[in-house]
Design a protein around this motif. Structure first.
Motif, PDB file in Angstrom:
ATOM      1  N   LEU A  19       0.989  -1.185  -0.128  1.00 36.45           N
ATOM      2  CA  LEU A  19       0.044  -0.055  -0.095  1.00 36.45           C
ATOM      3  C   LEU A  19       0.860   1.239  -0.054  1.00 36.45           C
ATOM      4  O   LEU A  19       0.528   2.535  -0.717  1.00 36.45           O
ATOM      5  CB  LEU A  19      -1.076  -0.023   1.222  1.00 36.45           C
ATOM      6  CG  LEU A  19      -2.196  -0.555   1.085  1.00 36.45           C
ATOM      7  CD1 LEU A  19      -2.958  -0.651   2.467  1.00 36.45           C
ATOM      8  CD2 LEU A  19      -3.120   0.010   0.023  1.00 36.45           C
ATOM      9  N   ARG A  23       0.525   4.107  -2.816  1.00 31.64           N
ATOM     10  CA  ARG A  23       0.006   5.442  -2.224  1.00 31.64           C
ATOM     11  C   ARG A  23       1.196   6.713  -2.885  1.00 31.64           C
ATOM     12  O   ARG A  23       0.866   7.470  -3.486  1.00 31.64           O
ATOM     13  CB  ARG A  23       0.279   5.419  -0.778  1.00 31.64           C
ATOM     14  CG  ARG A  23      -0.016   7.124  -0.177  1.00 31.64           C
ATOM     15  CD  ARG A  23       0.399   6.782   1.264  1.00 31.64           C
ATOM     16  NE  ARG A  23      -0.691   5.939   2.060  1.00 31.64           N
ATOM     17  CZ  ARG A  23      -1.689   6.276   2.338  1.00 31.64           C
ATOM     18  NH1 ARG A  23      -2.107   7.439   2.364  1.00 31.64           N
ATOM     19  NH2 ARG A  23      -2.692   5.467   3.137  1.00 31.64           N
ATOM     20  N   PHE A  43      -5.344   9.420  -1.381  1.00 33.92           N
ATOM     21  CA  PHE A  43      -5.350   7.957  -1.396  1.00 33.92           C
ATOM     22  C   PHE A  43      -6.070   7.414  -0.265  1.00 33.92           C
ATOM     23  O   PHE A  43      -6.469   8.229   0.731  1.00 33.92           O
ATOM     24  CB  PHE A  43      -3.997   7.603  -1.300  1.00 33.92           C
ATOM     25  CG  PHE A  43      -3.650   6.097  -2.069  1.00 33.92           C
ATOM     26  CD1 PHE A  43      -3.963   6.219  -3.466  1.00 33.92           C
ATOM     27  CD2 PHE A  43      -3.344   4.865  -1.159  1.00 33.92           C
ATOM     28  CE1 PHE A  43      -3.640   4.761  -4.011  1.00 33.92           C
ATOM     29  CE2 PHE A  43      -3.280   3.809  -1.947  1.00 33.92           C
ATOM     30  CZ  PHE A  43      -3.522   3.701  -3.404  1.00 33.92           C
ATOM     31  N   ARG A  48      -4.556  -1.744   7.030  1.00 41.24           N
ATOM     32  CA  ARG A  48      -4.246  -2.391   5.727  1.00 41.24           C
ATOM     33  C   ARG A  48      -4.570  -3.978   5.581  1.00 41.24           C
ATOM     34  O   ARG A  48      -4.411  -4.525   4.505  1.00 41.24           O
ATOM     35  CB  ARG A  48      -2.886  -2.024   5.563  1.00 41.24           C
ATOM     36  CG  ARG A  48      -1.837  -2.463   6.671  1.00 41.24           C
ATOM     37  CD  ARG A  48      -0.424  -1.633   6.470  1.00 41.24           C
ATOM     38  NE  ARG A  48      -0.633  -0.178   6.199  1.00 41.24           N
ATOM     39  CZ  ARG A  48      -0.134   0.423   5.312  1.00 41.24           C
ATOM     40  NH1 ARG A  48       0.753  -0.086   4.318  1.00 41.24           N
ATOM     41  NH2 ARG A  48      -0.297   1.879   5.454  1.00 41.24           N
ATOM     42  N   TYR A  93     -10.785   0.237   6.092  1.00 41.66           N
ATOM     43  CA  TYR A  93      -9.953   0.785   5.148  1.00 41.66           C
ATOM     44  C   TYR A  93     -10.983   1.571   4.434  1.00 41.66           C
ATOM     45  O   TYR A  93     -11.936   1.339   3.836  1.00 41.66           O
ATOM     46  CB  TYR A  93      -9.067  -0.131   4.273  1.00 41.66           C
ATOM     47  CG  TYR A  93      -8.247   0.676   3.264  1.00 41.66           C
ATOM     48  CD1 TYR A  93      -6.805   1.096   3.702  1.00 41.66           C
ATOM     49  CD2 TYR A  93      -8.624   0.985   1.910  1.00 41.66           C
ATOM     50  CE1 TYR A  93      -5.911   1.653   2.950  1.00 41.66           C
ATOM     51  CE2 TYR A  93      -7.791   1.899   1.003  1.00 41.66           C
ATOM     52  CZ  TYR A  93      -6.613   2.214   1.569  1.00 41.66           C
ATOM     53  OH  TYR A  93      -5.714   2.721   0.637  1.00 41.66           O
ATOM     54  N   THR A  95     -11.732   4.744   1.483  1.00 38.87           N
ATOM     55  CA  THR A  95     -11.209   5.253   0.170  1.00 38.87           C
ATOM     56  C   THR A  95     -12.368   5.881  -0.780  1.00 38.87           C
ATOM     57  O   THR A  95     -13.391   5.952  -0.562  1.00 38.87           O
ATOM     58  CB  THR A  95     -10.209   4.329  -0.497  1.00 38.87           C
ATOM     59  OG1 THR A  95      -9.343   4.967  -1.670  1.00 38.87           O
ATOM     60  CG2 THR A  95     -11.184   3.256  -1.068  1.00 38.87           C
ATOM     61  N   TRP A 126      -6.722   2.191  -9.488  1.00 39.76           N
ATOM     62  CA  TRP A 126      -6.327   2.507  -8.157  1.00 39.76           C
ATOM     63  C   TRP A 126      -7.292   1.633  -7.149  1.00 39.76           C
ATOM     64  O   TRP A 126      -6.488   1.341  -6.112  1.00 39.76           O
ATOM     65  CB  TRP A 126      -6.222   4.076  -7.730  1.00 39.76           C
ATOM     66  CG  TRP A 126      -4.999   4.709  -8.764  1.00 39.76           C
ATOM     67  CD1 TRP A 126      -5.331   5.848  -9.431  1.00 39.76           C
ATOM     68  CD2 TRP A 126      -3.690   4.576  -8.380  1.00 39.76           C
ATOM     69  NE1 TRP A 126      -4.144   6.200  -9.790  1.00 39.76           N
ATOM     70  CE2 TRP A 126      -3.080   5.628  -9.156  1.00 39.76           C
ATOM     71  CE3 TRP A 126      -2.955   3.820  -7.617  1.00 39.76           C
ATOM     72  CZ2 TRP A 126      -1.736   5.602  -9.374  1.00 39.76           C
ATOM     73  CZ3 TRP A 126      -1.739   3.771  -7.698  1.00 39.76           C
ATOM     74  CH2 TRP A 126      -1.059   4.798  -8.587  1.00 39.76           C
ATOM     75  N   GLU A 130      -6.016  -1.109  -4.646  1.00 38.10           N
ATOM     76  CA  GLU A 130      -6.283  -1.171  -3.055  1.00 38.10           C
ATOM     77  C   GLU A 130      -6.657  -2.303  -2.498  1.00 38.10           C
ATOM     78  O   GLU A 130      -6.578  -2.781  -1.592  1.00 38.10           O
ATOM     79  CB  GLU A 130      -7.008   0.378  -2.625  1.00 38.10           C
ATOM     80  CG  GLU A 130      -6.218   1.749  -2.852  1.00 38.10           C
ATOM     81  CD  GLU A 130      -7.212   2.898  -2.425  1.00 38.10           C
ATOM     82  OE1 GLU A 130      -8.063   3.188  -3.250  1.00 38.10           O
ATOM     83  OE2 GLU A 130      -6.905   3.441  -1.494  1.00 38.10           O
TER      84      GLU A 130
END
Ligand code: URA
Ligand code: SF4
Length: 215
Positions: A19, A23, A43, A48, A93, A95, A126, A130
């Motif tokens: 990650l 990033r 990001f 994680r 997480y 995003t 992206w 992720e």
């Protein structure tokens, strides 16, 4: 890069499940034109090895300045809703479907503009990277942009919300509304009703996790 192909982040996305490397690389992305006016790439962040990824639309004004997802008004509402649903944000997480803030200037203010289908699909590599790095069991798509990006097709959030969909990226995808939609409802009663539905949807995260222990 020559623009003979449709816009895509793909040339900037390194082949890694690290990650930090993703990033770092995302800072330089020029996969679509949105990097030109935004302050920085925002990001995802969070646990994680989370069992759950929460996906929003795109960074807003404050996120653009701070470089972190969901720290502005929508993020504060999201935090309150997660708390009400007893979901711990630090275990998620978080995003966005699109990593740069799209806006139109109005005087000194920058007004949120909806990312186009082309921009959403440009930024999708992206999100996919992720997801591959975090390897969650459940993806929660908040709002139509997130749902379209995750599912790769047009979704009807109002009828699909609170429902789980199968997906090759994870065991399941849960669709719900975007917290910003709640901020835009002027009438108190309707806002309260929608708030309860949003908290109900987020509450499904824990129910689902309990029923699907990590193997
Ligand atoms: N809205 C989003 O979709 N994402 C953010 O990070 C902030 C607001
Ligand atoms: Fe790259 Fe996404 Fe930013 Fe477009 S919005 S420049 S694809 S990171």
């Amino acid at each position: 890069m020559e623009r003979t192909h449709k816009p895509s982040a793909a040339p900037w996305v390194p082949e890694t499940k690290n990650l930090n490397r993703l990033r770092e690389a995302a800072k330089d992305c020029e996969g679509c034109s949105l990097y030109q006016n935004a302050t920085q790439t925002v990001f995802g962040e969070g646990s994680r090895q989370s069992r759950v990824i929460l996906v929003g639309e795109q960074p807003g004004d404050e996120e653009d300045q701070q470089g972190r997802p969901f720290v502005g008004p929508a993020g504060k509402l999201l935090n309150r809703a997660l708390e009400a649903a007893r979901v711990d944000r630090s275990e998620l997480y978080v995003t966005n479907a699109v990593k740069h803030f799209k806006f139109s200037p109005r005087g000194k203010r920058r007004i949120h503009a909806k990312p186009s289908a082309t921009e959403v699909s440009a930024c999708r590599p992206w999100l996919q990277a992720e997801v591959a790095a975090v390897n969650p069991q459940l993806i929660v798509a908040m709002g139509s942009t997130a749902a379209r990006s995750v599912m790769g097709r047009e979704m009807r959030v109002m009828s699909d919300r609170g429902q789980f969909f199968s997906h090759e990226w994870a065991e399941s995808v849960l669709v719900t509304v975007h917290p910003s939609a709640l901020l835009r409802i002027p009438e108190h009663e309707r806002r309260e009703a929608e708030w309860k539905l949003f908290v109900r949807d987020l509450g499904m995260i824990n129910e689902w996790l309990t029923k699907h222990p990590k193997s």
